[in-house]
Motif scaffolding. Structure first.
Motif, PDB file in Angstrom:
ATOM      1  N   PHE A 168       0.817  -1.210   0.000  1.00 53.43           N
ATOM      2  CA  PHE A 168       0.000   0.000   0.000  1.00 53.43           C
ATOM      3  C   PHE A 168       0.853   1.264   0.000  1.00 53.43           C
ATOM      4  O   PHE A 168       0.472   2.273  -0.571  1.00 53.43           O
ATOM      5  CB  PHE A 168      -0.976  -0.026   1.171  1.00 53.43           C
ATOM      6  N   GLY A 169       2.059   1.170   0.604  1.00 56.28           N
ATOM      7  CA  GLY A 169       2.958   2.332   0.607  1.00 56.28           C
ATOM      8  C   GLY A 169       3.452   2.675  -0.798  1.00 56.28           C
ATOM      9  O   GLY A 169       3.361   3.831  -1.237  1.00 56.28           O
ATOM     10  N   ALA A 209       1.064  11.693  -7.273  1.00 57.39           N
ATOM     11  CA  ALA A 209       1.183  12.855  -8.184  1.00 57.39           C
ATOM     12  C   ALA A 209      -0.158  13.200  -8.819  1.00 57.39           C
ATOM     13  O   ALA A 209      -0.341  14.312  -9.318  1.00 57.39           O
ATOM     14  CB  ALA A 209       2.213  12.549  -9.276  1.00 57.39           C
ATOM     15  N   LEU A 210      -1.094  12.259  -8.769  1.00 61.62           N
ATOM     16  CA  LEU A 210      -2.429  12.484  -9.353  1.00 61.62           C
ATOM     17  C   LEU A 210      -3.281  13.236  -8.334  1.00 61.62           C
ATOM     18  O   LEU A 210      -3.865  12.631  -7.428  1.00 61.62           O
ATOM     19  CB  LEU A 210      -3.067  11.152  -9.741  1.00 61.62           C
ATOM     20  N   LYS A 211      -3.308  14.576  -8.486  1.00 66.68           N
ATOM     21  CA  LYS A 211      -3.940  15.421  -7.479  1.00 66.68           C
ATOM     22  C   LYS A 211      -5.168  16.140  -8.024  1.00 66.68           C
ATOM     23  O   LYS A 211      -5.306  16.357  -9.224  1.00 66.68           O
ATOM     24  CB  LYS A 211      -2.944  16.468  -6.964  1.00 66.68           C
ATOM     25  N   PHE A 212      -6.070  16.499  -7.093  1.00 62.71           N
ATOM     26  CA  PHE A 212      -7.206  17.375  -7.399  1.00 62.71           C
ATOM     27  C   PHE A 212      -7.320  18.370  -6.260  1.00 62.71           C
ATOM     28  O   PHE A 212      -7.329  17.951  -5.095  1.00 62.71           O
ATOM     29  CB  PHE A 212      -8.498  16.568  -7.536  1.00 62.71           C
ATOM     30  N   ALA A 213      -7.332  19.642  -6.558  1.00 63.05           N
ATOM     31  CA  ALA A 213      -7.367  20.704  -5.541  1.00 63.05           C
ATOM     32  C   ALA A 213      -6.203  20.530  -4.561  1.00 63.05           C
ATOM     33  O   ALA A 213      -6.370  20.691  -3.344  1.00 63.05           O
ATOM     34  CB  ALA A 213      -8.716  20.696  -4.798  1.00 63.05           C
ATOM     35  N   VAL A 257      -5.945  12.659  -4.499  1.00 58.65           N
ATOM     36  CA  VAL A 257      -7.253  12.011  -4.337  1.00 58.65           C
ATOM     37  C   VAL A 257      -7.245  10.524  -4.706  1.00 58.65           C
ATOM     38  O   VAL A 257      -7.936   9.722  -4.072  1.00 58.65           O
ATOM     39  CB  VAL A 257      -8.324  12.756  -5.182  1.00 58.65           C
ATOM     40  N   VAL A 258      -6.449  10.122  -5.708  1.00 55.01           N
ATOM     41  CA  VAL A 258      -6.419   8.707  -6.103  1.00 55.01           C
ATOM     42  C   VAL A 258      -5.811   7.871  -4.978  1.00 55.01           C
ATOM     43  O   VAL A 258      -6.354   6.829  -4.595  1.00 55.01           O
ATOM     44  CB  VAL A 258      -5.622   8.516  -7.420  1.00 55.01           C
ATOM     45  N   SER A 259      -4.719   8.334  -4.414  1.00 51.75           N
ATOM     46  CA  SER A 259      -4.075   7.607  -3.301  1.00 51.75           C
ATOM     47  C   SER A 259      -5.000   7.534  -2.088  1.00 51.75           C
ATOM     48  O   SER A 259      -5.138   6.473  -1.475  1.00 51.75           O
ATOM     49  CB  SER A 259      -2.770   8.317  -2.913  1.00 51.75           C
ATOM     50  N   ILE A 260      -5.640   8.659  -1.751  1.00 53.64           N
ATOM     51  CA  ILE A 260      -6.547   8.681  -0.587  1.00 53.64           C
ATOM     52  C   ILE A 260      -7.708   7.713  -0.812  1.00 53.64           C
ATOM     53  O   ILE A 260      -8.031   6.888   0.062  1.00 53.64           O
ATOM     54  CB  ILE A 260      -7.066  10.110  -0.325  1.00 53.64           C
ATOM     55  N   GLY A 261      -8.312   7.762  -2.008  1.00 51.14           N
ATOM     56  CA  GLY A 261      -9.423   6.861  -2.326  1.00 51.14           C
ATOM     57  C   GLY A 261      -8.991   5.397  -2.269  1.00 51.14           C
ATOM     58  O   GLY A 261      -9.699   4.544  -1.719  1.00 51.14           O
ATOM     59  N   TYR A 262      -7.796   5.114  -2.799  1.00 54.55           N
ATOM     60  CA  TYR A 262      -7.252   3.748  -2.824  1.00 54.55           C
ATOM     61  C   TYR A 262      -7.067   3.214  -1.395  1.00 54.55           C
ATOM     62  O   TYR A 262      -7.490   2.106  -1.072  1.00 54.55           O
ATOM     63  CB  TYR A 262      -5.918   3.754  -3.572  1.00 54.55           C
ATOM     64  N   GLY A 297      -8.449  -7.720  -6.975  1.00 55.49           N
ATOM     65  CA  GLY A 297      -8.276  -7.363  -8.387  1.00 55.49           C
ATOM     66  C   GLY A 297      -8.078  -5.866  -8.561  1.00 55.49           C
ATOM     67  O   GLY A 297      -7.145  -5.420  -9.241  1.00 55.49           O
ATOM     68  N   LEU A 298      -8.937  -5.066  -7.892  1.00 55.20           N
ATOM     69  CA  LEU A 298      -8.833  -3.602  -7.990  1.00 55.20           C
ATOM     70  C   LEU A 298      -7.566  -3.087  -7.304  1.00 55.20           C
ATOM     71  O   LEU A 298      -6.887  -2.200  -7.838  1.00 55.20           O
ATOM     72  CB  LEU A 298     -10.072  -2.964  -7.374  1.00 55.20           C
ATOM     73  N   LEU A 299      -7.235  -3.669  -6.114  1.00 56.73           N
ATOM     74  CA  LEU A 299      -6.043  -3.202  -5.393  1.00 56.73           C
ATOM     75  C   LEU A 299      -4.762  -3.501  -6.166  1.00 56.73           C
ATOM     76  O   LEU A 299      -3.731  -2.882  -5.925  1.00 56.73           O
ATOM     77  CB  LEU A 299      -5.986  -3.850  -4.009  1.00 56.73           C
ATOM     78  N   THR A 300      -4.853  -4.456  -7.110  1.00 51.58           N
ATOM     79  CA  THR A 300      -3.698  -4.783  -7.954  1.00 51.58           C
ATOM     80  C   THR A 300      -3.678  -3.945  -9.236  1.00 51.58           C
ATOM     81  O   THR A 300      -2.655  -3.347  -9.572  1.00 51.58           O
ATOM     82  CB  THR A 300      -3.731  -6.279  -8.327  1.00 51.58           C
ATOM     83  N   ILE A 301      -4.801  -3.850  -9.931  1.00 53.67           N
ATOM     84  CA  ILE A 301      -4.829  -3.231 -11.256  1.00 53.67           C
ATOM     85  C   ILE A 301      -4.767  -1.698 -11.201  1.00 53.67           C
ATOM     86  O   ILE A 301      -4.140  -1.082 -12.081  1.00 53.67           O
ATOM     87  CB  ILE A 301      -6.083  -3.704 -12.060  1.00 53.67           C
ATOM     88  N   ILE A 302      -5.392  -1.085 -10.164  1.00 57.42           N
ATOM     89  CA  ILE A 302      -5.406   0.397 -10.107  1.00 57.42           C
ATOM     90  C   ILE A 302      -3.990   0.994 -10.106  1.00 57.42           C
ATOM     91  O   ILE A 302      -3.686   1.847 -10.947  1.00 57.42           O
ATOM     92  CB  ILE A 302      -6.247   0.887  -8.912  1.00 57.42           C
ATOM     93  N   PRO A 303      -3.054   0.544  -9.225  1.00 56.62           N
ATOM     94  CA  PRO A 303      -1.702   1.122  -9.264  1.00 56.62           C
ATOM     95  C   PRO A 303      -0.959   0.806 -10.564  1.00 56.62           C
ATOM     96  O   PRO A 303      -0.201   1.635 -11.066  1.00 56.62           O
ATOM     97  CB  PRO A 303      -1.005   0.461  -8.071  1.00 56.62           C
TER      98      PRO A 303
END
Ligand code: SF4
Length: 171
Positions: free
Chosen positions: A30-31, A39-43, A47-52, A110-116
């Protein structure tokens, strides 16, 4: 639980060292993933890391503990991840639905693997100054994922649930 399929030679409780190692590997997983997508930020927020991380916490910390662990031989025992003990602190024995748990576990991992694997290269492509950091994170993530897959086969071969668990790597 189908008593007849319990693997009697399996471990009653896994060694604490295995529990610690499993959770350290997952923290690294997860780290590397969260940093690699930061690096994928909004405001100004990653947000992608926080959501993940929130998705991982809710699904691995609660939903799967409810539906899988409350129906497992290792409920209130030390399985390879120690989550049978966590589940007994949170939920009543047999209070979950094993079939739902298995389906959700497949989707979750599956999602925890494919998203990163998608998001980290995207971050590296969009932000040139993140190329090296992203590359190190992606490499680290893939190495941990490979170690996890290898470790699962060994862990499952010692598990009482190896012939019952739908996610077993040692049937
Ligand atoms: S082996 Fe899996 S399902 Fe069983 S208690 Fe441990 S984490 Fe839960």
């Amino acid at each position: 639980m189908e008593k007849s399929k319990i693997y009697e030679e399996g471990l009653e409780n896994y060694p604490k060292a295995t529990v610690v190692l499993t959770n350290v590997l997952l923290l690294l997983w997860f780290g590397f993933a969260a940093y690699g997508m930061s690096a994928l930020k909004f405001a100004g927020l990653p947000v992608v890391s926080i959501g993940y991380l929130l998705f991982a916490l809710v699904m691995l910390g609660f939903v799967l503990r409810k539906h899988l662990c409350t129906q497992c031989y290792y409920y209130d025992k030390w399985c390879g991840s120690g989550w049978g003990k966590l589940s007994s602190c949170l939920f009543r024995y047999k209070s979950g639905n094993y079939e739902i748990g298995l389906k959700l576990a497949g989707v979750t991992w599956g999602l925890l693997t494919i998203i990163p694997v998608i998001a980290i290269p995207l971050a590296m492509f969009m932000y040139g100054d993140f190329l090296i950091s992203g590359g190190i994170s992606l490499t680290g993530f893939l190495v941990i994922m490979a170690m996890n897959q290898f470790g699962r086969k060994t862990g499952c071969s010692q598990c009482k649930m190896r012939y019952i668990c739908g996610a077993s790597a040692a049937r």
